[in-house]
Write an enzyme that holds these catalytic residues in place. Structure first.
Site, PDB file in Angstrom:
ATOM      1  N   TYR A  64      62.640  61.227  83.120  1.00  0.00           N
ATOM      2  CA  TYR A  64      63.828  60.653  82.461  1.00  0.00           C
ATOM      3  C   TYR A  64      64.011  61.261  81.071  1.00  0.00           C
ATOM      4  CZ  TYR A  64      66.908  57.420  80.026  1.00  0.00           C
ATOM      5  OH  TYR A  64      67.925  56.887  79.271  1.00  0.00           O
ATOM      6  N   SER A 122      69.961  59.517  74.863  1.00  0.00           N
ATOM      7  CA  SER A 122      69.004  58.428  74.655  1.00  0.00           C
ATOM      8  C   SER A 122      68.104  58.848  73.492  1.00  0.00           C
ATOM      9  CB  SER A 122      68.166  58.276  75.936  1.00  0.00           C
ATOM     10  OG  SER A 122      66.912  57.696  75.679  1.00  0.00           O
TER      11      SER A 122
HETATM   12  N1  LIG Z   1      69.889  50.540  78.289  1.00  0.00           N
HETATM   13  C1  LIG Z   1      69.155  51.312  77.516  1.00  0.00           C
HETATM   14  O1  LIG Z   1      68.167  50.851  76.892  1.00  0.00           O
HETATM   15  C2  LIG Z   1      69.521  52.774  77.333  1.00  0.00           C
HETATM   16  C3  LIG Z   1      68.899  53.473  76.288  1.00  0.00           C
HETATM   17  C4  LIG Z   1      69.217  54.793  76.098  1.00  0.00           C
HETATM   18  C5  LIG Z   1      70.125  55.423  76.911  1.00  0.00           C
HETATM   19  N2  LIG Z   1      70.716  54.741  77.923  1.00  0.00           N
HETATM   20  C6  LIG Z   1      71.670  55.474  78.780  1.00  0.00           C
HETATM   21  O2  LIG Z   1      72.900  54.793  78.802  1.00  0.00           O
HETATM   22  C7  LIG Z   1      73.588  55.091  80.022  1.00  0.00           C
HETATM   23  C8  LIG Z   1      74.111  53.799  80.631  1.00  0.00           C
HETATM   24  O3  LIG Z   1      73.002  52.981  80.975  1.00  0.00           O
HETATM   25  P1  LIG Z   1      73.043  51.397  80.868  1.00  0.00           P
HETATM   26  O4  LIG Z   1      72.003  50.997  79.921  1.00  0.00           O
HETATM   27  O5  LIG Z   1      74.410  50.895  80.681  1.00  0.00           O
HETATM   28  O6  LIG Z   1      72.454  51.056  82.319  1.00  0.00           O
HETATM   29  P2  LIG Z   1      72.999  50.149  83.511  1.00  0.00           P
HETATM   30  O7  LIG Z   1      73.414  48.821  83.013  1.00  0.00           O
HETATM   31  O8  LIG Z   1      71.935  50.242  84.548  1.00  0.00           O
HETATM   32  O9  LIG Z   1      74.298  50.936  83.986  1.00  0.00           O
HETATM   33  C9  LIG Z   1      74.212  52.152  84.676  1.00  0.00           C
HETATM   34  C10 LIG Z   1      75.580  52.466  85.258  1.00  0.00           C
HETATM   35  O10 LIG Z   1      75.470  53.685  86.003  1.00  0.00           O
HETATM   36  C11 LIG Z   1      75.916  53.455  87.345  1.00  0.00           C
HETATM   37  N3  LIG Z   1      75.156  54.280  88.263  1.00  0.00           N
HETATM   38  C12 LIG Z   1      73.829  54.256  88.520  1.00  0.00           C
HETATM   39  N4  LIG Z   1      73.525  55.134  89.477  1.00  0.00           N
HETATM   40  C13 LIG Z   1      74.694  55.751  89.833  1.00  0.00           C
HETATM   41  C14 LIG Z   1      75.050  56.736  90.788  1.00  0.00           C
HETATM   42  N5  LIG Z   1      74.119  57.279  91.589  1.00  0.00           N
HETATM   43  N6  LIG Z   1      76.343  57.108  90.888  1.00  0.00           N
HETATM   44  C15 LIG Z   1      77.293  56.556  90.107  1.00  0.00           C
HETATM   45  N7  LIG Z   1      77.025  55.612  89.180  1.00  0.00           N
HETATM   46  C16 LIG Z   1      75.743  55.213  89.057  1.00  0.00           C
HETATM   47  C17 LIG Z   1      75.661  51.948  87.570  1.00  0.00           C
HETATM   48  O11 LIG Z   1      76.544  51.413  88.538  1.00  0.00           O
HETATM   49  P3  LIG Z   1      76.247  51.265  90.100  1.00  0.00           P
HETATM   50  O12 LIG Z   1      74.869  50.699  90.246  1.00  0.00           O
HETATM   51  O13 LIG Z   1      77.351  50.381  90.535  1.00  0.00           O
HETATM   52  O14 LIG Z   1      76.381  52.645  90.650  1.00  0.00           O
HETATM   53  C18 LIG Z   1      76.052  51.393  86.206  1.00  0.00           C
HETATM   54  O15 LIG Z   1      77.453  51.260  86.120  1.00  0.00           O
HETATM   55  C19 LIG Z   1      72.587  55.843  80.893  1.00  0.00           C
HETATM   56  O16 LIG Z   1      72.892  57.223  80.866  1.00  0.00           O
HETATM   57  C20 LIG Z   1      71.246  55.586  80.223  1.00  0.00           C
HETATM   58  O17 LIG Z   1      70.340  56.637  80.425  1.00  0.00           O
HETATM   59  C21 LIG Z   1      70.438  53.424  78.149  1.00  0.00           C
END
Ligand SMILES: NC(=O)c1ccc[n+]([C@@H]2O[C@H](COP(=O)([O-])OP(=O)(O)OC[C@H]3O[C@@H](n4cnc5c(N)ncnc54)[C@H](OP(=O)(O)O)[C@@H]3O)[C@@H](O)[C@H]2O)c1
Length: 269
Positions: free
Chosen positions: A151, A138
């Site tokens: 985080y 991130s």
């Molecule tokens: N969105 C942003 O602005 C952003 C920015 C920087 C970095 N990121 C990073 O990008 C990555 C993906 O995030 P995203 O933005 O795509 O968020 P998201 O839409 O909330 O997706 C998160 C994914 O992780 C899964 N997950 C959550 N808790 C889990 C657990 N305990 N065990 C297994 N799977 C789990 C969720 O599925 P279930 O709920 O079905 O388990 C979902 O598939 C993360 O590492 C996040 O830190 C995101």
């Protein structure tokens, strides 16, 4: 048969990566907690791209889950030639106001399970002298963030760990890449309690900050992979922002962020 395993594939960036990789004819193993969402994504990807897609529901915040996931892929005879550690959650607010168990669970998911899975699958890739590991960090991997302290620190770990492994596994022909997305329109903010005034106060509200779609992030990730990159920040605005922030001392950035947060949420201390 070779497979790409994506954690957090049921939505957001992981789901977009699954589409992008299935379009390139990768066989996939989709992992997340929500079995229903994975089943539906499995159906869509199989119909659309005719690749072999498996799904395994697992809660990776449970200490035994990475080992069980690894054992299950071994039992099914799936050779994981690419691992994408994408599953991650956020948290926000004043540190001692956040539930401690939620913070510890965040660390277990964002750090420990990522290390655990990397260890198990990299050992296999090393024997074959080929493979790919992508860890999703991130922009918070580059600076401390008051009111998102745990985080942001977890993503600093992801960055440091991944950059070190990049060099360790180069001699084995294994590509290790760190991908740092900026604000991306997914369920992340909602899950981290950031779709409220806290999101606005931390300038991470999707409605008033530059964002990318998960599809844009996935496209950039795959392009960085093709270019054999080891490090990629998605979004040109994020890349420029990072260059500028690198010129400032952390105490100046954190002081400004903390003051701004308190002002915006009218915190009277
Ligand atoms: N969105 C942003 O602005 C952003 C920015 C920087 C970095 N990121 C990073 O990008 C990555 C993906 O995030 P995203 O933005 O795509 O968020 P998201 O839409 O909330 O997706 C998160 C994914 O992780 C899964 N997950 C959550 N808790 C889990 C657990 N305990 N065990 C297994 N799977 C789990 C969720 O599925 P279930 O709920 O079905 O388990 C979902 O598939 C993360 O590492 C996040 O830190 C995101």
């Amino acid at each position: 048969m070779e497979y790409t395993l994506i954690t957090g594939a049921s939505g957001g960036i992981g789901e977009a990566l699954a589409h992008g990789l299935a379009a390139r004819k990768h066989n996939l193993v989709l992992v997340a907690r929500s079995a229903d969402k994975l089943r539906e994504l499995h159906r869509i990807l199989t119909d659309k791209y005719k690749t072999d897609v498996k799904f395994i529901a697992a809660d990776l915040s449970k200490p035994d889950a990475p080992r069980q996931l690894f054992d299950e892929t071994q039992k099914q005879g799936l050779e994981i030639s690419m691992l994408i550690n994408n599953a991650g959650i956020g948290s926000s607010g004043e540190f001692t106001d956040i539930d401690l168990n939620a913070e510890l669970s965040l660390l277990q998911l964002n750090i420990t399970s990522m290390v655990h899975l990397s260890h198990l699958y990299l050992a296999k890739m090393k024997k074959k002298r080929k493979g790919t590991l992508i860890n999703i960090a991130s922009m918070t991997a580059f600076m401390p963030v008051p009111y998102m302290a745990t985080y942001a620190a977890s993503k600093v770990f992801v960055r440091s760990f991944t950059e070190a492994l990049t060099q360790e596994y180069k001699p084995y022909g294994i590509q290790v890449m760190l991908l740092s997305p900026g604000l991306t329109r997914t369920n992340f903010n909602e899950a981290a309690g950031l779709n409220s005034e806290k999101g606005n106060a931390l300038s991470s509200d999707y409605s008033n900050a530059p964002t990318q779609t998960p599809e844009e992030v996935a496209t950039e990730t795959l392009s960085a992979l093709d270019k054999k990159k080891h490090f990629h920040i998605s979004g040109s605005k994020n890349r420029w922002g990072m260059r500028l922030l690198a010129l400032l001392p952390n105490r100046m950035i954190t002081g400004f962020m903390a003051d701004s947060y308190r002002k915006k949420i009218n915190q009277n201390l």
